[in-house]
Design an enzyme around this catalytic site. Structure first.
Site, short mmCIF file in Angstrom:
data_model
loop_
_atom_site.label_atom_id
_atom_site.label_comp_id
_atom_site.label_asym_id
_atom_site.label_seq_id
_atom_site.Cartn_x
_atom_site.Cartn_y
_atom_site.Cartn_z
N HIS A 199 84.95 60.99 -36.93
CA HIS A 199 83.93 60.09 -36.40
C HIS A 199 83.85 60.17 -34.87
O HIS A 199 84.76 60.66 -34.22
CB HIS A 199 84.16 58.64 -36.83
CG HIS A 199 85.41 58.03 -36.31
ND1 HIS A 199 86.57 57.98 -37.04
CD2 HIS A 199 85.70 57.43 -35.13
CE1 HIS A 199 87.52 57.38 -36.33
NE2 HIS A 199 87.01 57.04 -35.16
N ARG A 244 80.59 52.08 -28.15
CA ARG A 244 80.65 50.62 -27.99
C ARG A 244 79.24 50.06 -27.97
O ARG A 244 78.36 50.64 -27.32
CB ARG A 244 81.39 50.27 -26.70
CG ARG A 244 82.86 50.62 -26.76
CD ARG A 244 83.56 50.33 -25.43
NE ARG A 244 84.97 50.64 -25.54
CZ ARG A 244 85.50 51.84 -25.30
NH1 ARG A 244 84.73 52.84 -24.89
NH2 ARG A 244 86.80 52.04 -25.43
N GLU A 283 81.45 55.37 -35.49
CA GLU A 283 82.16 54.10 -35.45
C GLU A 283 81.50 53.25 -34.37
O GLU A 283 81.54 53.59 -33.19
CB GLU A 283 83.64 54.32 -35.11
CG GLU A 283 84.42 53.05 -34.88
CD GLU A 283 85.83 53.30 -34.35
OE1 GLU A 283 86.34 52.41 -33.67
OE2 GLU A 283 86.39 54.39 -34.59
N ASN A 340 83.09 44.62 -29.11
CA ASN A 340 84.14 43.80 -28.50
C ASN A 340 83.55 42.42 -28.25
O ASN A 340 82.52 42.30 -27.57
CB ASN A 340 84.63 44.44 -27.19
CG ASN A 340 85.38 45.73 -27.46
OD1 ASN A 340 86.42 45.72 -28.08
ND2 ASN A 340 84.82 46.83 -27.00
N HIS A 356 74.80 63.21 -26.06
CA HIS A 356 73.97 62.65 -27.11
C HIS A 356 74.59 62.89 -28.48
O HIS A 356 75.48 63.72 -28.63
CB HIS A 356 72.55 63.24 -27.07
CG HIS A 356 72.51 64.72 -27.32
ND1 HIS A 356 72.58 65.64 -26.30
CD2 HIS A 356 72.41 65.43 -28.46
CE1 HIS A 356 72.53 66.85 -26.81
NE2 HIS A 356 72.42 66.76 -28.13
N GLU A 387 69.47 63.05 -30.24
CA GLU A 387 68.57 64.18 -30.39
C GLU A 387 68.20 64.30 -31.86
O GLU A 387 69.07 64.32 -32.73
CB GLU A 387 69.25 65.46 -29.94
CG GLU A 387 68.37 66.69 -30.08
CD GLU A 387 69.06 67.99 -29.65
OE1 GLU A 387 68.34 68.95 -29.39
OE2 GLU A 387 70.30 68.02 -29.60
#
Length: 131
Positions: free
Chosen positions: A6, A10, A58, A62, A76, A124
């Site tokens: 993965h 964030r 992922e 937070n 990207h 993209e």
């Protein structure tokens, strides 16, 4: 044998990001893990689970952080789509920012476009006609 699992990014609003990647790009939410003691939640989205050999994203939220500085090191994500023009039309109608309209890549024939997710990450789109 090693495999790619993965990429973590964030996000400032987990539900908004999950909606973007699932409803608008067709991925599935594969799993979610809330860690109150650590003050974060992880949501994994993708077209198929890592166990199939597919890489996933992922999404890390937070608690209390609504915005991040993206910097200039990250490039990207890339997603193959069967009809890039129809995909961009659908995404534009949903308010998604199209930062590069569909068309051939410079000095080539591959048709690409760039969009941005709700946090400004570049994606993209690469046209992949069904065989």
């Amino acid at each position: 044998m090693s495999s790619f699992l993965h990429t973590m990014i964030r996000v400032g609003d987990l539900d908004r990001s999950v909606d973007f990647y699932t409803r608008l790009l067709g991925m599935k939410e594969l799993r979610r893990n809330d860690v109150p003691d650590g003050k974060y939640t992880l949501a994994f989205v993708g077209f198929a689970p890592e166990s199939t050999g597919a890489g996933v994203i992922e999404l890390t939220y937070n608690y209390g952080v609504e915005k991040y500085e993206l910097g200039n090191a990250f490039g990207h994500l890339a997603i193959g789509v069967p009809d890039i023009y129809a995909t961009c039309d659908k995404l534009r109608a949903e308010g998604v920012k199209i930062s590069r309209e569909p068309g051939p890549v410079k000095f080539g024939t591959t048709v690409i476009a760039f969009i941005e997710d709700p946090d400004g990450y570049k994606i993209e789109l690469i046209e992949r006609k069904p065989a």
